[in-house]
Design a protein around this motif. Structure first.
Motif, PDB file in Angstrom:
ATOM      1  N   LEU A  48       0.812  -1.218   0.000  1.00  0.00           N
ATOM      2  CA  LEU A  48       0.000   0.000   0.000  1.00  0.00           C
ATOM      3  C   LEU A  48       0.844   1.266   0.000  1.00  0.00           C
ATOM      4  O   LEU A  48       0.389   2.322  -0.433  1.00  0.00           O
ATOM      5  N   ASP A  49       2.088   1.171   0.471  1.00  0.00           N
ATOM      6  CA  ASP A  49       2.960   2.340   0.513  1.00  0.00           C
ATOM      7  C   ASP A  49       3.872   2.456  -0.708  1.00  0.00           C
ATOM      8  O   ASP A  49       4.556   3.461  -0.874  1.00  0.00           O
ATOM      9  N   ASP A  50       3.921   1.427  -1.523  1.00  0.00           N
ATOM     10  CA  ASP A  50       4.771   1.427  -2.725  1.00  0.00           C
ATOM     11  C   ASP A  50       3.979   0.766  -3.846  1.00  0.00           C
ATOM     12  O   ASP A  50       3.946  -0.456  -3.957  1.00  0.00           O
ATOM     13  N   PRO A  51       3.322   1.554  -4.700  1.00  0.00           N
ATOM     14  CA  PRO A  51       2.441   0.990  -5.732  1.00  0.00           C
ATOM     15  C   PRO A  51       3.136   0.056  -6.717  1.00  0.00           C
ATOM     16  O   PRO A  51       2.480  -0.684  -7.421  1.00  0.00           O
ATOM     17  N   GLY A  52       4.451   0.041  -6.752  1.00  0.00           N
ATOM     18  CA  GLY A  52       5.168  -0.829  -7.676  1.00  0.00           C
ATOM     19  C   GLY A  52       5.722  -2.091  -7.041  1.00  0.00           C
ATOM     20  O   GLY A  52       6.406  -2.856  -7.710  1.00  0.00           O
ATOM     21  N   ALA A  53       5.420  -2.305  -5.763  1.00  0.00           N
ATOM     22  CA  ALA A  53       5.948  -3.477  -5.057  1.00  0.00           C
ATOM     23  C   ALA A  53       4.852  -4.535  -4.890  1.00  0.00           C
ATOM     24  O   ALA A  53       3.752  -4.226  -4.420  1.00  0.00           O
ATOM     25  N   PHE A  54       5.181  -5.759  -5.280  1.00  0.00           N
ATOM     26  CA  PHE A  54       4.240  -6.878  -5.196  1.00  0.00           C
ATOM     27  C   PHE A  54       4.939  -8.075  -4.567  1.00  0.00           C
ATOM     28  O   PHE A  54       6.152  -8.265  -4.740  1.00  0.00           O
ATOM     29  N   TYR A  55       4.173  -8.877  -3.862  1.00  0.00           N
ATOM     30  CA  TYR A  55       4.712 -10.032  -3.147  1.00  0.00           C
ATOM     31  C   TYR A  55       3.804 -11.234  -3.353  1.00  0.00           C
ATOM     32  O   TYR A  55       2.597 -11.085  -3.541  1.00  0.00           O
TER      33      TYR A  55
END
Length: 98
Positions: A48-55
């Motif tokens: 939610l704090d980094d729109p380009g980070a996915f896990y």
């Protein structure tokens, strides 16, 4: 109590600026469409704090099953899927502490 042979794998990807949507779709597509013998479960997340980070958190029967899948993915077009990423996906293999 978990089976001692199972492992949890944390997969982390970071999209190039402006390619967040493409990276998100590539992650979901890769998880939903490729055959993964030994994969018990997979849950995908976005930061939610980094729109380009996915896990993705995946539970595998054992580390060998995960490594076999990654070897197969490397020879079946994974390079195309990572075009929208800043760097190669990071993977961490975890085992439950008992």
């Amino acid at each position: 109590m978990s089976d001692q042979s199972t492992v949890t794998v944390l997969i982390e990807i970071h999209a190039r600026d402006g390619q967040e949507h493409d990276a998100r779709n590539a992650l979901l597509h890769a998880i939903q469409t490729s055959e993964k013998p030994g994969l018990l479960s997979s849950t995908e997340y976005e930061d939610l704090d980094d729109p380009g980070a996915f896990y993705a958190l995946q539970v595998w029967e054992n580390p060998d099953a995960f490594h076999a899948h990654m070897d197969d993915a490397a020879t079946s077009g994974m390079s195309e899927a990572i075009q929208s990423l800043r760097e190669h996906p990071k993977t961490t293999i975890l085992r439950t502490i008992n």
